[in-house]
Design a protein around this motif. Structure first.
Motif, mmCIF file in Angstrom:
data_model
loop_
_atom_site.group_PDB
_atom_site.id
_atom_site.type_symbol
_atom_site.label_atom_id
_atom_site.label_comp_id
_atom_site.label_asym_id
_atom_site.label_seq_id
_atom_site.Cartn_x
_atom_site.Cartn_y
_atom_site.Cartn_z
ATOM 1 N N ILE A 52 12.218 -8.905 -4.885
ATOM 2 C CA ILE A 52 11.514 -8.500 -6.137
ATOM 3 C C ILE A 52 10.753 -9.945 -6.938
ATOM 4 C CG2 ILE A 52 12.568 -6.440 -6.482
ATOM 5 C CD1 ILE A 52 14.127 -7.619 -8.793
ATOM 6 N N VAL A 53 11.321 -11.000 -6.298
ATOM 7 C CA VAL A 53 10.802 -12.238 -6.982
ATOM 8 C C VAL A 53 9.738 -13.035 -6.105
ATOM 9 C CG1 VAL A 53 12.754 -12.271 -8.467
ATOM 10 C CG2 VAL A 53 12.812 -13.600 -6.284
ATOM 11 N N ALA A 54 9.710 -12.693 -4.965
ATOM 12 C CA ALA A 54 9.128 -13.428 -3.858
ATOM 13 C C ALA A 54 7.424 -13.598 -4.355
ATOM 14 C CB ALA A 54 9.021 -13.073 -2.516
ATOM 15 N N SER A 55 6.954 -12.242 -4.452
ATOM 16 C CA SER A 55 5.630 -12.250 -4.753
ATOM 17 C C SER A 55 5.207 -12.915 -6.131
ATOM 18 C CB SER A 55 5.171 -10.808 -4.632
ATOM 19 O OG SER A 55 5.186 -10.434 -3.133
ATOM 20 N N LYS A 56 6.139 -12.547 -7.034
ATOM 21 C CA LYS A 56 5.910 -13.068 -8.604
ATOM 22 C C LYS A 56 5.784 -14.383 -8.630
ATOM 23 C CE LYS A 56 7.937 -9.195 -11.220
ATOM 24 N NZ LYS A 56 9.221 -9.076 -12.181
ATOM 25 N N LYS A 57 6.624 -15.188 -7.621
ATOM 26 C CA LYS A 57 6.877 -16.542 -7.900
ATOM 27 C C LYS A 57 5.984 -17.158 -6.552
ATOM 28 C CE LYS A 57 11.260 -16.905 -9.856
ATOM 29 N NZ LYS A 57 12.634 -17.672 -9.871
ATOM 30 N N GLU A 58 5.139 -16.356 -5.919
ATOM 31 C CA GLU A 58 4.424 -16.578 -4.537
ATOM 32 C C GLU A 58 4.867 -17.431 -3.741
ATOM 33 O OE1 GLU A 58 0.664 -18.647 -6.559
ATOM 34 O OE2 GLU A 58 0.102 -16.945 -7.176
ATOM 35 N N ARG A 59 6.165 -17.101 -3.172
ATOM 36 C CA ARG A 59 7.067 -17.746 -2.519
ATOM 37 C C ARG A 59 6.940 -16.962 -0.953
ATOM 38 N NH1 ARG A 59 12.421 -18.619 -5.943
ATOM 39 N NH2 ARG A 59 12.823 -16.635 -4.632
ATOM 40 N N GLU A 60 7.263 -17.570 -0.034
ATOM 41 C CA GLU A 60 7.352 -17.109 1.160
ATOM 42 C C GLU A 60 8.576 -16.208 1.424
ATOM 43 O OE1 GLU A 60 6.372 -18.509 5.230
ATOM 44 O OE2 GLU A 60 5.316 -20.010 4.296
ATOM 45 N N SER A 78 14.003 -2.261 6.934
ATOM 46 C CA SER A 78 12.745 -2.398 6.210
ATOM 47 C C SER A 78 12.876 -3.416 5.507
ATOM 48 C CB SER A 78 12.207 -1.114 5.638
ATOM 49 O OG SER A 78 12.124 -0.123 6.436
ATOM 50 N N TYR A 79 11.795 -4.427 5.323
ATOM 51 C CA TYR A 79 11.833 -5.602 4.417
ATOM 52 C C TYR A 79 10.389 -5.448 3.670
ATOM 53 C CZ TYR A 79 11.375 -10.049 2.413
ATOM 54 O OH TYR A 79 11.067 -10.937 1.471
ATOM 55 N N GLY A 80 10.514 -5.767 2.594
ATOM 56 C CA GLY A 80 9.249 -5.989 1.597
ATOM 57 C C GLY A 80 9.410 -7.376 0.628
ATOM 58 N N GLY A 81 8.500 -8.127 0.566
ATOM 59 C CA GLY A 81 8.481 -9.087 -0.605
ATOM 60 C C GLY A 81 7.912 -10.285 0.111
ATOM 61 N N GLY A 82 6.731 -10.767 -0.511
ATOM 62 C CA GLY A 82 6.158 -12.021 -0.264
ATOM 63 C C GLY A 82 5.300 -12.231 0.830
ATOM 64 N N ARG A 90 4.730 -11.646 11.615
ATOM 65 C CA ARG A 90 5.156 -11.830 13.073
ATOM 66 C C ARG A 90 6.554 -12.434 12.929
ATOM 67 N NH1 ARG A 90 1.047 -14.298 14.665
ATOM 68 N NH2 ARG A 90 0.179 -12.446 15.661
ATOM 69 N N ARG A 91 6.785 -13.218 12.017
ATOM 70 C CA ARG A 91 8.016 -14.184 12.170
ATOM 71 C C ARG A 91 9.261 -13.115 11.433
ATOM 72 N NH1 ARG A 91 9.565 -19.795 9.133
ATOM 73 N NH2 ARG A 91 11.600 -19.952 9.538
ATOM 74 N N ILE A 92 8.846 -12.186 10.743
ATOM 75 C CA ILE A 92 9.787 -11.318 10.122
ATOM 76 C C ILE A 92 10.033 -10.259 11.151
ATOM 77 C CG2 ILE A 92 10.354 -9.372 8.418
ATOM 78 C CD1 ILE A 92 8.690 -10.995 6.429
ATOM 79 N N PHE A 93 9.318 -9.629 11.831
ATOM 80 C CA PHE A 93 9.352 -8.876 13.218
ATOM 81 C C PHE A 93 10.389 -9.480 14.239
ATOM 82 C CE2 PHE A 93 5.399 -6.531 11.848
ATOM 83 C CZ PHE A 93 6.190 -5.331 11.523
ATOM 84 N N ILE A 100 7.829 -3.696 7.775
ATOM 85 C CA ILE A 100 7.659 -4.309 6.841
ATOM 86 C C ILE A 100 6.973 -3.609 5.978
ATOM 87 C CG2 ILE A 100 7.479 -6.687 7.919
ATOM 88 C CD1 ILE A 100 4.191 -6.503 7.754
ATOM 89 N N CYS A 101 7.063 -3.574 4.322
ATOM 90 C CA CYS A 101 6.671 -3.094 3.330
ATOM 91 C C CYS A 101 5.757 -3.987 2.569
ATOM 92 C CB CYS A 101 7.581 -2.183 2.565
ATOM 93 S SG CYS A 101 7.066 -1.078 1.462
ATOM 94 N N LEU A 102 4.274 -3.553 2.136
ATOM 95 C CA LEU A 102 3.593 -4.323 1.565
ATOM 96 C C LEU A 102 3.022 -3.589 0.203
ATOM 97 C CD1 LEU A 102 1.583 -4.759 4.531
ATOM 98 C CD2 LEU A 102 2.834 -6.602 3.852
ATOM 99 N N GLN A 103 2.836 -4.558 -0.741
ATOM 100 C CA GLN A 103 2.040 -4.133 -2.021
ATOM 101 C C GLN A 103 1.221 -5.026 -2.627
ATOM 102 O OE1 GLN A 103 3.531 -3.864 -6.305
ATOM 103 N NE2 GLN A 103 4.177 -1.904 -5.443
ATOM 104 N N SER A 104 1.459 -6.274 -3.019
ATOM 105 C CA SER A 104 0.708 -7.230 -3.757
ATOM 106 C C SER A 104 -0.495 -7.637 -2.815
ATOM 107 C CB SER A 104 1.360 -8.376 -4.454
ATOM 108 O OG SER A 104 2.520 -7.866 -5.073
#
Length: 256
Positions: A52-60, A78-82, A90-93, A100-104
């Motif tokens: 919940i902080v990766a996208s807020k802080k623009e981190r990978e 499943s993983y989401g964030g950043g 590709r790296r996460i897979f 993967i779950c996407l929003q921002s």
């Protein structure tokens, strides 16, 4: 196999698991690896982890931590964030994550979804929509990374993302998050009637009856956070999950 998936939703912040109430005041609930091991023992259907902080802080994404999660997880993860580009996905897979779950990165940018789907298939791509009611009580799209409501029709945005190729939609009722006050069945009904892909509802679940109500309202799967990590009125941390027989009876009473 169960007719509907029941998915623990875990929130990650700076390497620790936390739980929020209406997306605020994150409270530490445990070490993620230990919690994953407990859910392994309980034979959970599927597990979702959101940073919940990766996208807020623009981190990978924290790839080292994700790799540890995937190595420990006996169930689909499943993983989401950043996640903002194809190389990150590709790296996460490659680390063993199934979806993967996407929003921002995809709000008003359906081209990214199409690119992901062309590379990895729609079954691997989830989109998350956070819905929060405004002062008039009308549901609006909410961007968690900025903490702001977005002035677009949330149903149309959801349909647009599905048309772009998203294989599943996570519908998160912000006003219900962490409250254990019951799900927003009206939102679920509206969303499920508007799309033709699996809908995962999230927010407010406090009982097996709530899970059944979500399914009856149109959810394909039900995710929950507080229900699986808290116990009692004082919200003591206790990792729980219903047995297979309990869930089988819930969805198909005549089977037992």
């Amino acid at each position: 196999m169960l007719k509907h998936r029941v998915i623990p939703s875990l929130l990650l912040s700076e390497g620790s698991l936390v739980k929020t109430i209406r997306f605020k005041n994150p409270e530490y609930v445990g070490d993620p690896i230990n919690v994953i091991r407990i859910f392994n023992d309980k034979e959970v259907d599927e597990l979702a982890i959101f940073d919940i902080v990766a996208s807020k802080k623009e981190r990978e994404p924290d790839y080292d931590l994700i790799e540890q999660f995937a190595a420990e997880c006996f169930m689909p993860l499943s993983y989401g964030g950043g996640i903002r580009n194809i190389d990150q996905a590709r790296r996460i897979f490659s680390l063993g994550v199934e979806k993967i779950c996407l929003q921002s990165s995809i709000l008003s940018n359906s081209a990214f979804i199409r690119e992901l789907v062309s590379q990895f298939g729609s079954q691997s791509i989830m989109v998350s929509l956070d819905i929060k009611k405004n002062w008039r009580g009308n549901p609006k799209l909410y961007q968690s990374s900025s903490g702001k409501l977005i002035d677009v029709d949330w149903l149309e945005e959801m349909q647009r993302l599905v048309l772009a190729g998203a294989g599943e939609v996570v519908l998160n009722a912000v006003d219900k998050d962490g409250t254990l006050a019951g799900p927003d069945l009206s939102l679920i009904k509206q969303a499920s009637s508007a799309i033709g892909v699996p809908l995962i509802c999230l927010g407010g679940v406090s009982s097996l009856a709530d899970i059944k109500a979500c399914v009856d309202a149109g959810a394909s799967a039900v995710a929950a956070g507080a229900f699986f990590v808290y116990y009692g009125k004082h919200r003591a941390v206790l990792i729980t999950y219903p047995s297979y027989d309990e869930l089988e009876y819930l969805f198909n009473p005549s089977s037992i």
